[in-house]
Design a protein around this motif. Structure first.
Motif, mmCIF file in Angstrom:
data_model
loop_
_atom_site.group_PDB
_atom_site.id
_atom_site.type_symbol
_atom_site.label_atom_id
_atom_site.label_comp_id
_atom_site.label_asym_id
_atom_site.label_seq_id
_atom_site.Cartn_x
_atom_site.Cartn_y
_atom_site.Cartn_z
ATOM 1 N N PHE A 266 -49.382 -45.269 11.924
ATOM 2 C CA PHE A 266 -50.694 -44.887 13.172
ATOM 3 C C PHE A 266 -50.857 -42.665 13.126
ATOM 4 C CE2 PHE A 266 -47.447 -43.405 15.950
ATOM 5 C CZ PHE A 266 -47.466 -42.436 16.682
ATOM 6 N N LEU A 267 -49.975 -42.029 12.359
ATOM 7 C CA LEU A 267 -49.230 -40.686 12.713
ATOM 8 C C LEU A 267 -50.591 -40.400 11.447
ATOM 9 C CD1 LEU A 267 -47.158 -38.366 13.590
ATOM 10 C CD2 LEU A 267 -48.230 -37.972 11.249
ATOM 11 N N ARG A 268 -51.593 -39.739 11.678
ATOM 12 C CA ARG A 268 -52.307 -39.290 10.887
ATOM 13 C C ARG A 268 -52.235 -37.870 11.001
ATOM 14 N NH1 ARG A 268 -51.819 -43.197 9.503
ATOM 15 N NH2 ARG A 268 -53.507 -44.624 9.049
ATOM 16 N N SER A 269 -52.467 -37.266 12.473
ATOM 17 C CA SER A 269 -52.289 -35.263 11.706
ATOM 18 C C SER A 269 -51.318 -34.989 12.863
ATOM 19 C CB SER A 269 -53.787 -34.564 12.438
ATOM 20 O OG SER A 269 -54.152 -35.367 13.963
ATOM 21 N N TYR A 270 -50.462 -33.848 12.673
ATOM 22 C CA TYR A 270 -49.521 -33.223 13.717
ATOM 23 C C TYR A 270 -49.838 -32.011 13.757
ATOM 24 C CZ TYR A 270 -44.985 -30.996 14.273
ATOM 25 O OH TYR A 270 -43.630 -30.346 14.129
ATOM 26 N N ALA A 271 -49.114 -32.122 15.421
ATOM 27 C CA ALA A 271 -49.198 -30.490 15.512
ATOM 28 C C ALA A 271 -47.564 -29.573 16.329
ATOM 29 C CB ALA A 271 -50.373 -29.690 16.519
ATOM 30 N N GLY A 272 -47.430 -28.495 16.042
ATOM 31 C CA GLY A 272 -45.812 -28.251 16.216
ATOM 32 C C GLY A 272 -45.780 -26.633 16.964
ATOM 33 N N ALA A 273 -45.329 -26.420 17.634
ATOM 34 C CA ALA A 273 -44.817 -24.935 17.851
ATOM 35 C C ALA A 273 -43.416 -25.066 18.423
ATOM 36 C CB ALA A 273 -45.838 -24.398 18.567
ATOM 37 N N PRO A 274 -42.567 -23.199 17.632
ATOM 38 C CA PRO A 274 -41.488 -23.187 18.455
ATOM 39 C C PRO A 274 -41.003 -23.091 19.809
ATOM 40 C CG PRO A 274 -42.400 -21.556 16.715
ATOM 41 C CD PRO A 274 -43.590 -22.524 17.279
ATOM 42 N N ILE A 275 -39.995 -23.159 20.109
ATOM 43 C CA ILE A 275 -39.319 -23.390 21.619
ATOM 44 C C ILE A 275 -38.588 -22.132 21.294
ATOM 45 C CG2 ILE A 275 -38.507 -23.906 23.049
ATOM 46 C CD1 ILE A 275 -39.415 -26.949 22.737
ATOM 47 N N ILE A 276 -38.497 -21.129 21.930
ATOM 48 C CA ILE A 276 -37.671 -19.648 21.194
ATOM 49 C C ILE A 276 -37.423 -18.949 22.077
ATOM 50 C CG2 ILE A 276 -37.955 -17.386 20.528
ATOM 51 C CD1 ILE A 276 -40.317 -18.451 18.684
ATOM 52 N N ILE A 277 -35.865 -19.196 22.498
ATOM 53 C CA ILE A 277 -35.624 -17.961 23.695
ATOM 54 C C ILE A 277 -34.214 -16.835 22.595
ATOM 55 C CG2 ILE A 277 -33.250 -18.306 24.927
ATOM 56 C CD1 ILE A 277 -33.768 -21.148 25.571
ATOM 57 N N GLN A 278 -34.727 -15.543 23.676
ATOM 58 C CA GLN A 278 -34.085 -14.328 22.368
ATOM 59 C C GLN A 278 -34.274 -14.318 21.013
ATOM 60 O OE1 GLN A 278 -30.525 -14.244 24.222
ATOM 61 N NE2 GLN A 278 -31.446 -13.883 26.294
ATOM 62 N N ASP A 279 -35.632 -14.489 20.712
ATOM 63 C CA ASP A 279 -35.911 -14.684 19.248
ATOM 64 C C ASP A 279 -35.069 -15.728 18.366
ATOM 65 O OD1 ASP A 279 -37.622 -13.322 17.222
ATOM 66 O OD2 ASP A 279 -35.556 -12.765 16.342
ATOM 67 N N ARG A 280 -34.475 -16.770 19.106
ATOM 68 C CA ARG A 280 -33.960 -18.099 18.275
ATOM 69 C C ARG A 280 -34.675 -19.412 18.821
ATOM 70 N NH1 ARG A 280 -29.426 -21.050 19.820
ATOM 71 N NH2 ARG A 280 -29.351 -20.325 22.048
#
Length: 975
Positions: free
Chosen positions: A485-499
């Motif tokens: 079913f998946l056609r489009s996707y968006a993702g963001a990084p979870i960052i702690i202390q530049d990691r």
């Protein structure tokens, strides 16, 4: 005048009146709606501004709280931290140790990574002050007097925001965010905080454009202006700006009011309690109404009315009335329903058609504005809820579920998830939407190797969010069965202390669905997720550390209690075994205590003489007298005892029957008695082993441990000292008895010839055997005086030796103490008169009959009174006597030379006369006060002295009015 003209004129008149009325109505109606629209728009902007401020303040609070829980910062070894209590600007130098330097680096790292934070600092209860960077001027400074320190100390356990306050070394006005450092007992030992400089905050707030020629106003809970374009108003009370309207402004949470020539639209931050207001000129709203709403439509309408009047009534009805009716119907529908999807269908190309187009365009733009405002409200609401949850719980799963819930409200999606990274692999921690595709359990079990997933790899390496517009055509897209079913996707990084520690993802079943606006919103929520995860992990670490620390404290407490109980037992045992100087009793107490302290079946102490190869003393607990009498030095040598003496160390045998060091009769005895374990410690005095102390357990009971051996070793050390004291006491007693007997004998032998010398010289001086010349008389007087002095010395020595040899008898009788005192004073008066000293006495009427030794009381009085006269050259001597209850007290006070403090300890000791520089001037035996002390104590009383050098002394002794018989030396007689 033609009908057309009349109709035209009438129409024009009517149209003019209608036009004027409509113009007025439209102006005020649109002004009201415009004001409402402006208020709604500004409310949303203020909410977003509040969200930013709240986020910022909350972040600082969380960071200050995290700093307060840092183990390095929490150290209580702060005695060498920088201190400005006595700082001098010209001579002050920093001397920073390793621990303080580590703390400074932590504080400065936080300051440099947060632009609006001016400084990070820590104060301690000892007055020390540690700052993220050096102070501008090293002036005297006590952090304990500062508002931020006092506020945090009064509210331990809470992160507080201070009132704006002036920096001591700069012109900055700061708001402090502080929290107290509390130790395990709940005591505050310091405060840590961060300063937000309001100047920077003012620049940030003042640069925020609310439109409509308006400006922003930020006011704290106490009414102080924190931000405004007019710098002269900063930090003053808001009343100086708003006047009487400030009462309503501070009282209500939100609203709108006018003051002067301005509108004030305000909003109260739920988290901070601060007031955020937009100041809009009234003229700006009026101009917008005039230019956008009233005059252009009215002008077109006026031309249309003229045209309608010129053309005809039919034209008016066809081309004016009908379109206006349609326009009115649509307008009314929009007003009533609020549905901005309705449009006016006007096909003409005239002014009414343009009015219809303008109206449709206005409604379209209004709809777009409303849509944007609604999206902003939804985002602010979602972020506010997520932020509120972050501050209310540290349960990671609960927080992530709520974040996904809020994400789904502002970012449409068919599924969403949070992934966390472990090593080089990502796994789904929490998700939404997969249940409708029956993928929830599959996705929960699936792991993703980051290097094999291009989308995740790109986010991980670049630390930036991405959008996949068409998953089917994305290079390297990994397909999962059931996820077609998946056609489009968006993702963001979870960052702690530049990691990068995870990913926040949303999926859609539509191609090209996600926009840049979506990705910005997703990144904002990813930052919140990072805060939640970081807080939860930190909380878990703190909890784990607290649990481990609690366990260590409990173990240490148990060990301390155990050691304290052992030491207390040893202390009590030490008191018990040293409470007597009888050797046999001491040895018995040692063995009893040894068996008791380690719960032994038997204990034995054996004292040896290595030179004579003999056992000197044997004492035991749990042994019969026959068993103890059977002990021999030969058996001692065959046992482990001898090894203890040779190696001079403790020995523990957990299984004595298997110990090859045990031989002979001792082994046979151990087998017969079924001994199991033995612990032995040597008895050492002055680097010489005098014996051994042993404890024994039988079979069937627990064996001795190293802790038991340590206890026996410590007891043996105490026992050795007690044995040595008992031995020395026996020797001293014997020597003292011999000395006293010798002195008593010698004193008795010397008194006989001295009495003869005194008697014969008296006869010669009386001239009974012939006249004497002057020189002979002088020489004989010297002989007689020397003989009397020597007899006095011998009498004193005889008295002191009798007392020490316990051979002095006390004769108790009833006598009048008042009469006795007067007699002694009369006998001493000549001696005082020779020195021109007044000798006074003050005797209480209560002084009368007393039961004591008359001769000894007289001896005490004479001795003390003679001493007072002898050591006094001017002033007076006073004898004072009084009765308290059943005790009579006698005070003899002089104004003589007195006694130095360091010489007081020599008083009442035999053969001591204080102050050797005066000893030749004041002759004496040095035994008088020693005899007085012993006699007073023998009679059941006490004696003391109070003296000041150069001003005199007071000797006080007390006696019971009725001395009772206490020993065989006291004899009662009747007058």
């Amino acid at each position: 005048m033609t009908l057309r003209r009349k109709l035209l004129i009438m129409y024009l008149v009517i149209g003019t009146i209608v036009l004027l009325l409509m113009g007025v109505w439209m102006f005020f109606t649109y002004k009201s709606k415009q004001l409402e629209t402006v208020q709604t728009s500004i409310d949303s902007q203020l909410a977003l501004l509040d969200f930013s401020l709240t986020n910022f303040i909350t972040e600082v609070k969380n960071n200050v709280l995290a700093l307060s829980e840092n183990e390095i910062i929490r150290t209580q070894e702060d005695h060498d931290f920088t201190n400005f209590l006595e700082a001098d600007e010209e001579t002050f130098e920093y001397h920073i140790g390793d621990v303080e330097q580590n703390i400074i680096e932590i504080l400065n790292t936080y300051r440099t990574t947060h632009p609006y934070v001016n400084s990070v600092y820590m104060g301690r209860e000892n007055g020390s002050f540690v700052r993220s960077h050096p102070r501008n001027e090293p002036t005297q400074y006590d952090p304990r007097d500062r508002p931020w320190y006092i506020l945090a100390k009064e509210n331990p356990g809470t992160v507080m925001i201070t009132e704006p306050y002036q920096s001591l070394t700069t012109s900055d006005i700061n708001v402090g965010i502080v929290t107290a450092l509390v130790d395990q007992t709940g005591e505050v030992y310091g405060v840590i905080g961060a300063d937000v400089t309001l100047t920077n905050l003012t620049e940030f707030i003042s640069g925020f454009d609310v439109g409509h020629s308006g400006q922003l106003l930020l006011v704290n809970e106490q009414g102080a202006i924190l931000a405004n374009k007019n710098s002269q108003l900063l930090f003053k009370n808001v009343q100086t700006m708003l006047g009487e309207s400030s009462v309503e402004f501070m009282k209500e949470d939100h609203g709108i009011f006018t003051y002067g020539r301005n509108y004030c639209i305000y909003y109260t931050s739920p988290q901070l309690g601060w007031k955020i207001a937009a100041i809009i000129p009234i003229t700006a709203i009026n101009n917008e109404v005039k230019s956008q709403a009233a005059f252009p439509p009215l002008f077109s309408l006026f031309l249309t009315l003229i045209l309608f009047g010129v053309l005809s009534s039919f034209g008016l009805a066809t081309f004016v009335s009908s379109p206006l009716n349609k326009l009115n119907e649509v307008t009314q529908y929009i007003v009533d329903s609020g549905n901005l999807d309705q449009r006016v269908a006007i096909q003409s190309n005239d002014e009414i058609g343009e009015l219809g187009l303008a109206f449709n365009e206005m409604v379209t733009k209004r709809g777009q504005v409303e849509k944007v405002l609604q999206q902003e409200r939804d985002l602010a609401n979602a972020l506010g809820k997520a932020n509120a949850l972050l501050g209310s719980t540290l349960n990671l799963n609960e927080v992530l579920d709520r974040i996904l819930e809020q994400v789904s409200q502002v970012i449409p999606n068919d599924s969403a998830n949070v992934m966390l990274i472990k090593g080089d692999t990502a796994y789904i921690t929490r998700s939404r939407g997969y249940s409708q595709y029956k993928l929830a359990s599959l996705m929960a079990r699936t792991t993703f190797k980051i290097a094999d997933i291009p989308s995740l790899k790109r986010i991980y390496e670049q630390k930036k969010p991405i959008i996949v517009a068409d998953a089917a055509n994305f290079n390297g897209w990994v397909k999962i069965k059931g996820q077609e079913f998946l056609r489009s996707y968006a993702g963001a990084p979870i960052i702690i202390q530049d990691r990068v520690i995870g990913f926040l993802n949303v999926d859609s079943a539509k191609d090209n669905f996600y926009t840049e606006e979506h990705i910005r919103t997703l990144s904002t929520f990813a930052k919140h997720a990072a805060i939640a995860i970081d807080n939860a992990q930190l909380h878990e670490q703190v909890q784990n550390h607290a649990t481990e620390l609690k366990r260590q404290i409990e173990d240490a407490t148990k060990e301390i209690h155990r050691r304290a109980n052992e030491l207390e037992a040893l202390y009590q045992i030490g008191k018990d075994i040293t409470s007597t100087l009888d050797l046999d009793m001491t040895l018995q107490r040692i063995t009893d205590s040894a068996a008791e302290i380690v719960n032994a079946d038997r204990s034995i102490i054996q004292l040896v003489d290595p030179e004579s190869l003999q056992l000197i003393n044997v004492m035991g607990c749990g042994y019969s007298d026959a068993d103890l009498n059977e002990q021999s030095f030969e058996e001692f040598r065959e046992c482990i005892y001898d090894l203890v003496l040779q190696e001079r160390s403790d020995i523990l045998s957990r299984d004595i029957l298997k110990d090859e060091r045990l031989q002979g009769k001792t082994l046979i005895h151990a087998e017969r008695e079924k001994f199991k374990s033995i612990a032995i410690a040597p008895l050492e005095i002055s680097d010489q082993i005098i014996g051994a102390l042993a404890v024994i357990k039988k079979k069937g009971r627990r064996i001795f441990t190293n802790e038991d051996l340590d206890l026996i070793s410590m007891l043996a050390s105490q026992a050795a000292s007690a044995i040595q004291n008992a031995r020395l006491y026996e020797k001293a007693q014997e020597a003292d008895r011999l000395k006293s007997a010798f002195l008593a004998s010698m004193s008795h032998e010397l008194r006989t010839p001295l009495n003869s010398i005194i008697g014969f010289t008296g006869i010669l001086l009386q001239g009974m055997v012939g006249d004497l010349n002057v020189e002979q008389t002088k020489q004989l007087n010297m002989v007689q005086n020397s003989a009397k002095h020597l007899l006095e010395l011998i009498n004193d020595v005889l008295d002191i030796s009798k007392i020490e040899a316990e051979q002095m008898n006390i004769f108790i009788e009833q006598f009048d103490l008042h009469t006795l005192i007067e007699k002694v004073v009369r006998s001493a008066t000549p001696l005082a008169e020779r020195k021109n000293l007044p000798l006074r006495m003050e005797i209480s009427p209560k002084v009368g009959q007393i039961s004591s030794d008359r001769r000894r009381v007289e001896q005490i009085l004479i001795n003390l009174l003679n001493n007072a006269i002898k050591f006094t050259d001017q002033g007076e001597v006073l004898l004072k006597s009084e009765v308290h209850d059943s005790i009579v007290e006698i005070h003899i006070t002089d104004t003589g030379i007195g006694i130095k403090d360091e010489d007081l300890r020599l008083l009442f000791k035999p053969f001591q006369q204080v102050n050797t520089g005066l000893s030749r001037q004041y002759e004496g035996t040095g035994l008088g006060l020693a005899i007085c002390k012993r006699l007073v104590e023998k009679l059941g009383g006490e004696i003391s002295v109070d003296s000041e050098w150069g001003k005199g002394s007071t000797f006080t002794f007390s006696l019971p009015l009725d001395k009772q018989e206490e020993d065989n030396e006291i004899q009662h007689t009747n007058n």
